[in-house]
Design a protein around this motif. Sequence first.
Motif, short mmCIF file in Angstrom:
data_model
loop_
_atom_site.label_atom_id
_atom_site.label_comp_id
_atom_site.label_asym_id
_atom_site.label_seq_id
_atom_site.Cartn_x
_atom_site.Cartn_y
_atom_site.Cartn_z
N ALA A 452 9.14 -12.31 -9.01
CA ALA A 452 9.49 -11.07 -8.31
C ALA A 452 8.77 -9.86 -8.88
CB ALA A 452 10.99 -10.85 -8.37
N ASP A 453 8.58 -9.82 -10.21
CA ASP A 453 8.04 -8.61 -10.85
C ASP A 453 6.68 -8.17 -10.32
OD1 ASP A 453 10.32 -8.35 -12.30
OD2 ASP A 453 9.50 -9.10 -14.19
N PRO A 454 5.71 -9.08 -10.12
CA PRO A 454 4.42 -8.62 -9.58
C PRO A 454 4.53 -8.03 -8.17
CG PRO A 454 4.22 -10.81 -10.54
CD PRO A 454 5.67 -10.51 -10.47
N ILE A 455 5.44 -8.59 -7.36
CA ILE A 455 5.61 -8.08 -6.00
C ILE A 455 6.29 -6.72 -6.03
CG2 ILE A 455 6.64 -8.54 -3.74
CD1 ILE A 455 6.53 -11.53 -4.43
N ILE A 456 7.31 -6.59 -6.87
CA ILE A 456 8.00 -5.30 -7.01
C ILE A 456 7.03 -4.22 -7.49
CG2 ILE A 456 9.75 -4.06 -8.36
CD1 ILE A 456 11.40 -6.68 -8.29
N GLN A 457 6.19 -4.59 -8.46
CA GLN A 457 5.20 -3.63 -8.97
C GLN A 457 4.22 -3.23 -7.86
OE1 GLN A 457 5.19 -2.31 -12.26
NE2 GLN A 457 3.84 -0.88 -11.18
N ALA A 458 3.87 -4.19 -7.02
CA ALA A 458 2.95 -3.89 -5.91
C ALA A 458 3.57 -2.88 -4.95
CB ALA A 458 2.61 -5.18 -5.16
N TYR A 459 4.85 -3.06 -4.63
CA TYR A 459 5.52 -2.09 -3.77
C TYR A 459 5.60 -0.72 -4.43
CZ TYR A 459 7.01 -5.21 0.01
OH TYR A 459 7.02 -6.03 1.10
N ALA A 460 5.91 -0.69 -5.72
CA ALA A 460 5.99 0.58 -6.44
C ALA A 460 4.64 1.29 -6.45
CB ALA A 460 6.47 0.35 -7.87
N ASP A 461 3.59 0.54 -6.73
CA ASP A 461 2.24 1.13 -6.75
C ASP A 461 1.83 1.63 -5.37
OD1 ASP A 461 2.11 0.53 -9.41
OD2 ASP A 461 0.85 -1.26 -9.17
N THR A 462 2.25 0.90 -4.34
CA THR A 462 1.89 1.28 -2.97
C THR A 462 2.53 2.61 -2.58
OG1 THR A 462 1.62 -1.01 -2.27
CG2 THR A 462 2.07 0.61 -0.55
N ILE A 463 3.83 2.77 -2.85
CA ILE A 463 4.50 4.02 -2.50
C ILE A 463 3.93 5.17 -3.31
CG2 ILE A 463 6.70 5.24 -2.49
CD1 ILE A 463 6.55 3.19 -0.31
N SER A 464 3.64 4.94 -4.59
CA SER A 464 3.03 5.98 -5.42
C SER A 464 1.68 6.39 -4.86
CB SER A 464 2.87 5.47 -6.86
OG SER A 464 4.11 5.15 -7.43
N TYR A 465 0.93 5.42 -4.42
CA TYR A 465 -0.39 5.66 -3.82
C TYR A 465 -0.26 6.52 -2.57
CZ TYR A 465 -4.58 4.33 -1.10
OH TYR A 465 -5.73 4.33 -0.33
N VAL A 466 0.73 6.21 -1.73
CA VAL A 466 0.95 6.96 -0.49
C VAL A 466 1.25 8.43 -0.80
CG1 VAL A 466 2.49 7.25 1.48
CG2 VAL A 466 1.68 4.97 0.86
N PHE A 467 2.20 8.67 -1.70
CA PHE A 467 2.56 10.05 -2.02
C PHE A 467 1.40 10.80 -2.68
CE2 PHE A 467 6.96 8.56 -1.48
CZ PHE A 467 7.48 9.63 -0.76
N ARG A 468 0.62 10.10 -3.46
CA ARG A 468 -0.53 10.75 -4.12
C ARG A 468 -1.54 11.25 -3.08
NH1 ARG A 468 -0.86 7.20 -7.66
NH2 ARG A 468 -2.52 5.87 -6.82
N TRP A 469 -1.74 10.48 -2.02
CA TRP A 469 -2.68 10.87 -0.98
C TRP A 469 -2.16 12.01 -0.12
CZ3 TRP A 469 -7.62 10.36 0.28
CH2 TRP A 469 -8.38 9.37 -0.36
N VAL A 470 -0.84 12.19 -0.08
CA VAL A 470 -0.27 13.25 0.75
C VAL A 470 -0.21 14.59 0.01
CG1 VAL A 470 1.76 13.89 2.14
CG2 VAL A 470 1.03 11.52 2.04
N VAL A 471 -0.34 14.56 -1.30
CA VAL A 471 -0.33 15.82 -2.07
C VAL A 471 -1.36 16.82 -1.53
CG1 VAL A 471 -0.81 16.85 -4.33
CG2 VAL A 471 0.61 14.79 -4.17
N PRO A 472 -2.60 16.41 -1.23
CA PRO A 472 -3.58 17.39 -0.70
C PRO A 472 -3.14 18.06 0.60
CG PRO A 472 -4.70 15.39 -1.40
CD PRO A 472 -3.24 15.10 -1.46
N VAL A 473 -2.33 17.38 1.40
CA VAL A 473 -1.83 17.99 2.64
C VAL A 473 -0.96 19.20 2.31
CG1 VAL A 473 -0.46 17.62 4.73
CG2 VAL A 473 -1.93 15.79 3.87
N ALA A 474 -0.07 19.03 1.32
CA ALA A 474 0.78 20.15 0.89
C ALA A 474 -0.05 21.26 0.26
CB ALA A 474 1.84 19.66 -0.08
N VAL A 475 -1.08 20.88 -0.50
CA VAL A 475 -1.97 21.89 -1.10
C VAL A 475 -2.68 22.69 -0.01
CG1 VAL A 475 -4.03 22.22 -2.53
CG2 VAL A 475 -2.27 20.58 -3.24
N LEU A 476 -3.10 22.00 1.05
CA LEU A 476 -3.70 22.70 2.18
C LEU A 476 -2.70 23.70 2.78
CD1 LEU A 476 -5.90 23.10 4.35
CD2 LEU A 476 -4.88 21.18 5.61
#
Length: 666
Positions: A452-476
């Motif tokens: 389970a741990d590698p899959i859980i980590q993948a989901y965690a990394d994915t959501i973190s990745y999504v929010f990181r990409w949306v930061v520039p939208v707020a900066v704009l």
Amino acid sequence: MSAADAPAVVSRRQTNVVFVAILLGMLLAALDQTIVSTALPTIVSDLGGAGHMSWVVTAYLLAETIATVLAGKFGDLFGRKAIFQVSAVIFVAGSAVCGAAQDMIMLIGARAVQGIGGGGLMVTAMALIADVIPLRDRGKYQGALGAVFGVTTVVGPTLGGLFTDHLSWHWAFYINLPVAAVVLVIAARAIPSLRSESRPVIDYAGIALVALGSSGMILALSWGGNEYAWGSAVIVGLFVGSALLLTGFVLVELRVPEPMLPMRLFRNSVFVVCSTLSFIVGFAMLGAMTYLPTYLQYVDGVSATASGVRTLPMVAGLFCTSIVSGNIVSRTGRYKVFPIAGTAVMALGLWLMSTLSPDTSAWLMSLYMFVLGMGIGLSMQVLTIVVQNTVPYADLGTATSGVTFFRTLGSSFGTAIFGTLYSNKLSSYSAVSSSSAASSPSALHALPASQADPIIQAYADTISYVFRWVVPVAVLGFVVAWFLKEMPLRGAARAQAGEVGEGFAPPASADRVVQLERAISDTMRKAGHDRTVFEEILADSGGRLSHSQAWALGQTHLHTRALGRADLGRIARTHRVPPEVLRPAFEDLFAAGFARQDGDVVALTDTGQEQFERVRHAWQQWLGARLEDFTMTDPGDRALLDQALANIATRLVDEEQPMPAGPGRS
């Protein structure tokens, strides 16, 4: 003909019953924007199609956006009661098919049908408020409706979780059926049938072009890198086709007599800035709320209900800053600092969310969500009000509806782009692709930790990745907010800013008279709409009418205008009092020569009609003095406002005098 030209004669009891129907209709439409977010992981587990997950939300939002534009015009053509009822039936049909869906495509199609019904319910609900609620109460009722819209929008995830855990995800849709049935019964029995005598010009071409162009753009953003490569003919074709359709939309809007979104609005820098910020706020809020429950269920292993509850800190932050910022703007009239601070805090909140990991404590995650909610709340509260304060009267309705249109469109794009980033990143992890348990939160957390741990980590990394990409939208958004002009707010605008409901305003009516009536309602409330105001109006009209005579005069005119004749028995039933209570006021009117009686039928004499015109003129002067800072660009705009004020003054004479408290009282 505006709402002011088509009065509804309804009793206080009937008004409250109609408001219940309106409230329930708004509840249904608002809830279904977000109720599925906590159910999405379970839906994907049952139906498959994880790559289409964002479209369960996006299809509803897009259809709702277009339906709000059409429903307002159709309400003028066929009557708002009829459109409200048809919208409820469409919504019920979409909900039933959603609940019975056997695959993701069927669910997405049914969600689009739901969105059509939801958009119609929202915009006709706001128009019905203008039909049946007296002006003195308009701001209170509309503010309450906006607050309900906000509350139901943000508690939707928790309700969706409750249904998913304790019944099934199907009940997130089936629950609409009994509520909608109540709405239909009340609507049929209580809502008055009114139809505008005017025939609005409907911008079918513009609506179709913006709908197809936006849908194509969102489809390209959803499929790119997921269903098809970014450089594939399908994706490139969608982008090119969407660009051509949106260009066609602009060209059509420049030529049609009544455009859906007049291009002249974009010459107003305040409208451009507020629409951009509204798009960004919608983008961040719905995108985050859609995918946070997925993170909580897959990474933290909480139930669907708990994932909804865990998002409440974001809601709390949003409400706190909306209330605080609105009250400060109401007191000071200064607003520019809030979108600037809001977008900065929103960018910080998104960045904090991008640092989440399986080891992040629940308390720390709650703090991050609270910060994100604070940023959204600071940003969204004043945008519509600022636009209403700066556009010419001729554009008041379209500018107001334009800002809410861009917010909903931003929500659609945000959900789609969050989904694309999520799907593309998640599919890159081999641990997820190779495990059948990865598509179900419960199955995932039933696996041994080593699996389970590698899959859980993948989901965690994915959501973190999504929010990181949306930061520039707020900066704009932060950069754009600096270009917002600070202008003095009118009294009505400042009054509205203090109401939390304004920040969550549902799709607005494009009728400028409806918007003006709301501004007048708030102006009257701030001025202290009591007996002193009536005395001022009656004195300015020549002082020949007592309070009871003025009330009887107005009621006679109202019933004659709405029903063709004024019947004393009908007037008494409307106010739920015996005719004997009202008879002294009408006898005073007859004795003064302002009206005559034929049985129970009352009619104004020429002298009474002259007195009516005097009181109406006094109201018009009173209103004009308090709205003198309305933006005027040419004599034609002034003439439009004067006509609207004359219509509203008529309504004020008809409705606003205090009813006599008992026999003989004047």
